[in-house]
Design an enzyme around this catalytic site. Structure first.
Site, PDB file in Angstrom:
ATOM      1  N   GLY A   1       0.810  -1.228   0.000  1.00  0.00           N
ATOM      2  CA  GLY A   1       0.000   0.000   0.000  1.00  0.00           C
ATOM      3  C   GLY A   1       0.836   1.267   0.000  1.00  0.00           C
ATOM      4  O   GLY A   1       0.310   2.355  -0.217  1.00  0.00           O
ATOM      5  N   GLY A   2       2.152   1.126   0.284  1.00  0.00           N
ATOM      6  CA  GLY A   2       3.050   2.272   0.205  1.00  0.00           C
ATOM      7  C   GLY A   2       2.735   3.379   1.195  1.00  0.00           C
ATOM      8  O   GLY A   2       1.997   3.185   2.173  1.00  0.00           O
TER       9      GLY A   2
ATOM     10  N   GLY B   1       2.311  23.875   1.227  1.00  0.00           N
ATOM     11  CA  GLY B   1       1.795  22.962   0.193  1.00  0.00           C
ATOM     12  C   GLY B   1       0.699  22.079   0.775  1.00  0.00           C
ATOM     13  O   GLY B   1       0.186  22.339   1.874  1.00  0.00           O
ATOM     14  N   ALA B   2       0.369  21.008   0.028  1.00  0.00           N
ATOM     15  CA  ALA B   2      -0.770  20.160   0.411  1.00  0.00           C
ATOM     16  C   ALA B   2      -0.617  19.605   1.835  1.00  0.00           C
ATOM     17  O   ALA B   2      -1.561  19.668   2.639  1.00  0.00           O
ATOM     18  CB  ALA B   2      -0.912  19.015  -0.583  1.00  0.00           C
TER      19      ALA B   2
ATOM     20  N   GLU C   1       5.042  30.030   4.686  1.00  0.00           N
ATOM     21  CA  GLU C   1       5.310  29.698   3.276  1.00  0.00           C
ATOM     22  C   GLU C   1       6.220  30.768   2.695  1.00  0.00           C
ATOM     23  O   GLU C   1       5.964  31.959   2.840  1.00  0.00           O
ATOM     24  CB  GLU C   1       3.984  29.605   2.518  1.00  0.00           C
ATOM     25  CG  GLU C   1       4.098  29.538   1.004  1.00  0.00           C
ATOM     26  CD  GLU C   1       4.962  28.397   0.478  1.00  0.00           C
ATOM     27  OE1 GLU C   1       4.744  27.240   0.897  1.00  0.00           O
ATOM     28  OE2 GLU C   1       5.871  28.661  -0.343  1.00  0.00           O
TER      29      GLU C   1
ATOM     30  N   HIS D   1     -31.081  19.198  -8.756  1.00  0.00           N
ATOM     31  CA  HIS D   1     -31.183  20.312  -7.810  1.00  0.00           C
ATOM     32  C   HIS D   1     -31.765  19.810  -6.490  1.00  0.00           C
ATOM     33  O   HIS D   1     -32.744  19.054  -6.518  1.00  0.00           O
ATOM     34  CB  HIS D   1     -32.090  21.387  -8.387  1.00  0.00           C
ATOM     35  CG  HIS D   1     -32.293  22.540  -7.453  1.00  0.00           C
ATOM     36  ND1 HIS D   1     -31.305  23.472  -7.211  1.00  0.00           N
ATOM     37  CD2 HIS D   1     -33.365  22.894  -6.692  1.00  0.00           C
ATOM     38  CE1 HIS D   1     -31.770  24.352  -6.342  1.00  0.00           C
ATOM     39  NE2 HIS D   1     -33.002  24.031  -6.008  1.00  0.00           N
TER      40      HIS D   1
END
Ligand SMILES: Cc1cc2nc3c(=O)[nH]c(=O)nc-3n(C[C@H](O)[C@H](O)[C@H](O)COP(=O)(O)OP(=O)(O)OC[C@H]3O[C@@H](n4cnc5c(N)ncnc54)[C@H](O)[C@@H]3O)c2cc1C
Length: 465
Positions: free
Chosen positions: A38-39, A182-183, A203, A444
């Site tokens: 799964g890393g 970042g993310a 940042e 809707h």
């Protein structure tokens, strides 16, 4: 020696998907991982972080919005340890599923550190030191990436952290400085601030999520300031120190130097490829200056029979891009029909609150590239479903090319926008125009109506704005 048509090195969303596709195409396949199936994504990245973000969303609603919804609490208890345990359970459930998929697809799994001992041989060293060689017609490198630090700053895993330490915290710090907008930086800002942790995010570039359309970044910064997050953009970190009573981060802002103090500091400034000690140089595989494996549109390296996919190629470091590369790679190895990936048009999603989702050109990039564009924009404030949810920050922005009415890009910020993006990427991939999206009747009330309305705006006849 066991021999295979394909040996995949690394079982993340690139590697395991590529192994499954290879096996589906009749190739005898093995996969090797030194740590987990799964890393990063399933074990310590995408999946546990999204579980924590769900908790964060509920925590934020309970802490900050009870009055608005008519709920009151005498003594609200937020138990972060349970949130952490839940995130681990979700991760375990998915990674067990990968083991099952390997069996189902007759893929041999080897747990151990892999290295190319020749151009067609993978040497696997198990934890107990035993070695095994696998002969391979094709080797797919899918070893992912690791976080980078800041030169001269020690990441001790206790006070100065990278993402893995942060995701494995079962207790919250009282305060945190997050270096990197970042993310990963903005997702942890959302998680921690929702539980009441005092967060500063730093940042260096002028905006949070600096690669997104500028209007999106500005909207996110406004939302973060409203949440009480200390947002420091255009700010350079000069020094980080860990002391007995916490961490100190010296930053250089436009107004001068400042020292931020917090219990922990999270360093989230980027990633580098896992290409060291793999025997790639010895095999003659060409790497970029930063160490990424260079691949062509087939995912082939310069050495016949050696392929690479996912973060290790540095194309776009996202799980679904790794998986898409894995599928294309397997199909090229098998010699069946496949596609060419257009990395600019890949979906990108960030699960901060409000969420951000985008693909393609930003408005500025489209203009810079010489396109004559019209921007169609629609705010969630005018969307009935968003108002009902009480979650109406943000907007949808579509960049239309005036020559053909084509979609050059889309930039969404707001509730569940990650779920809205596929309509637009599907439209772009199939060369639909904004006119056709505007004509597609949307139920809707739905959040997806913002896409229809933004497309109408791009056509010059918005109904509700
Ligand atoms: C906190 C966090 C949140 C994230 N959230 C998202 C998200 O929401 N959406 C998204 O798209 N992406 C997200 N990402 C990025 C995403 O996790 C990666 O882009 C993705 O995991 C890359 O997949 P991969 O297959 O290339 O590599 P990885 O998932 O990194 O897998 C590589 C595998 O190779 C193994 N390996 C390495 N070297 C060897 C070796 N020598 N021998 C054997 N095995 C080896 C590793 O153990 C690992 O299992 C997130 C990342 C982080 C850190």
């Amino acid at each position: 020696m066991n021999s295979y048509d394909v040996v995949v090195v690394g079982a993340g969303p690139g590697g395991y998907v590529s192994a499954i596709r290879s096996s589906q195409l009749g190739l005898k396949t093995a996969i090797v991982d030194k740590r987990f199936l799964g890393g990063v994504c399933l074990n310590i990245g995408c999946i546990p972080s999204k579980s924590l973000l769900r908790n964060a969303e509920i925590a934020h609603t309970l802490r900050e919005r009870g009055k608005e919804f008519g709920f009151s609490f005498e003594n609200l208890q937020l138990d972060f340890e349970t949130a952490f345990k839940r995130s681990r359970k979700v991760s375990r459930r998915l990674t067990r599923g990968i083991g099952f998929l390997m069996k189902k697809n007759n893929i041999d799994v080897y747990m151990g550190e892999a290295k190319l001992s020749a151009k067609d041989t993978v040497e696997v060293t198990a934890e107990d030191g035993s070695k095994e060689n696998l002969q391979a017609e094709n080797i797919i490198i899918a070893t992912g990436s690791h976080p980078v630090g800041i030169p001269g700053i020690e990441i001790d895993g206790k006070q100065v952290l990278h993402y893995e330490h942060a995701i494995m915290l079962d207790k919250l710090p009282k305060s945190a400085v997050i270096i990197g907008g970042g993310a990963i930086g903005v997702e942890f800002s959302t998680i921690w601030s929702s539980y009441g942790v005092k967060v500063s995010i730093v940042e260096m570039l002028p905006h949070l999520l600096p690669l997104e359309d500028e209007e999106v970044s500005i909207e996110l910064e406004k939302a973060y300031k409203k949440r009480g997050i200390n947002v420091l953009t255009g700010t350079k970190v000069k020094e980080v120190s860990a002391e007995a009573d916490g961490t100190k981060v010296v930053v250089e802002t436009a107004e001068g130097e400042q020292t931020l103090e917090a219990e922990v500091t999270l360093v989230a400034i980027g990633f580098r490829p896992n290409t060291e000690s793999l025997g790639l140089e010895e095999a003659g595989v060409i790497l970029s200056k930063q160490g990424y494996i260079e691949v062509d549109e087939h995912m082939a390296t310069n050495i016949p029979g050696i392929w690479a996919i996912g973060d290790v190629t540095g194309k776009l470091m996202l799980a679904h891009v790794a998986s898409a590369m894995g599928v294309v790679c397997a199909e090229n190895i098998a010699g069946v029909e496949t596609v060419q990936l257009d990395y600019r048009m890949m979906p990108r999603t960030t699960y901060c609150q409000p969420q951000v989702a985008s693909f393609g050109y930003t408005e500025a990039q489209a203009k810079e590239a010489g396109f004559d564009v019209t921007v169609g924009k629609f705010p969630f404030q005018a969307n009935g479903k968003a108002l009902g949810l009480g979650d109406y920050t943000g907007f949808a922005k579509i960049i239309k090319g005036n020559q053909h009415g084509e979609i050059l890009g889309a930039h969404l910020i707001g509730p569940e926008v990650s779920e809205l993006l596929p309509e637009l990427t599907l439209a772009q991939r199939n060369e639909l125009t904004t006119e056709q999206i505007a004509r597609n009747v949307h139920a809707h009330p739905t959040l997806s109506e913002v896409l229809m309305e933004a497309a109408e705006a791009a056509e010059g006849h918005p109904i509700h704005s």
